[in-house]
Write an enzyme that holds these catalytic residues in place. Structure first.
Site, PDB file in Angstrom:
ATOM      1  CB  ALA A  70      28.628  40.106  45.035  1.00  0.00           C
ATOM      2  CD  GLU A  71      27.643  33.196  47.929  1.00  0.00           C
ATOM      3  OE1 GLU A  71      27.295  32.006  47.926  1.00  0.00           O
ATOM      4  OE2 GLU A  71      28.754  33.586  48.306  1.00  0.00           O
ATOM      5  CB  THR A  72      22.388  38.334  48.283  1.00  0.00           C
ATOM      6  OG1 THR A  72      22.925  37.997  49.569  1.00  0.00           O
ATOM      7  CG2 THR A  72      20.878  38.417  48.364  1.00  0.00           C
TER       8      THR A  72
END
Length: 151
Positions: A70-72
């Protein structure tokens, strides 16, 4: 604030953004986790990640692996939105894990919620190969001008 910063991309020689991000992933946590970009625009970013190698001791996809995906995705979208000469850094992320996966590929789809001058927020949905929702995440990135390079 997270310590990973996504810089605004500049594909060389007509390289498409998906190829560019897959090549830029070399040597990063994303590569170690097997993240592979499928689609990349400021409004929508899609990537896959294998469950194998990203599981916890019970054999399920590790919740932290879902958060890394998700952060990527959110960081890539925010960097695309930020534009040349700017960077995106993670400011806030949360995740709700709905169900587990034991094998196969998961797909993360980040959809822009808000794209401003200083903040970019994304809703990220991670699904299994059958389309079942595994995780819902929201990420907000801070957008900043890059510091001048030291001479």
């Amino acid at each position: 604030m997270t310590d990973n910063a996504a810089t605004s991309p500049t594909p060389a020689g007509g390289t498409d953004l998906v190829t560019f991000f897959n090549e830029m992933n070399a040597g990063t946590l994303g590569e170690k986790m097997g993240i592979h970009f499928v689609e990349a625009t400021p409004e929508r970013i899609v990537a896959t990640m294998p469950v194998e190698g990203n599981n916890q001791p019970y054999g399920l996809l590790h919740g932290g692996a879902s958060v890394v995906l998700a952060e990527t995705l959110g960081s890539v979208g925010a960097a695309l939105h930020a534009g040349e000469g700017r960077i995106a850094v993670g400011l806030d992320i949360n995740a709700t894990h709905h169900r587990g996966a034991r094998s196969g590929l998961v797909t993360g789809t980040a959809t822009a919620l808000s794209l401003g001058r200083t903040l970019a927020s994304y809703d990220v949905v991670i699904t299994d190969e059958d389309g079942n929702r595994l995780c819902t995440s929201r990420i907000t990135c801070l957008l900043r001008d890059t510091a001048p390079k030291a001479q």
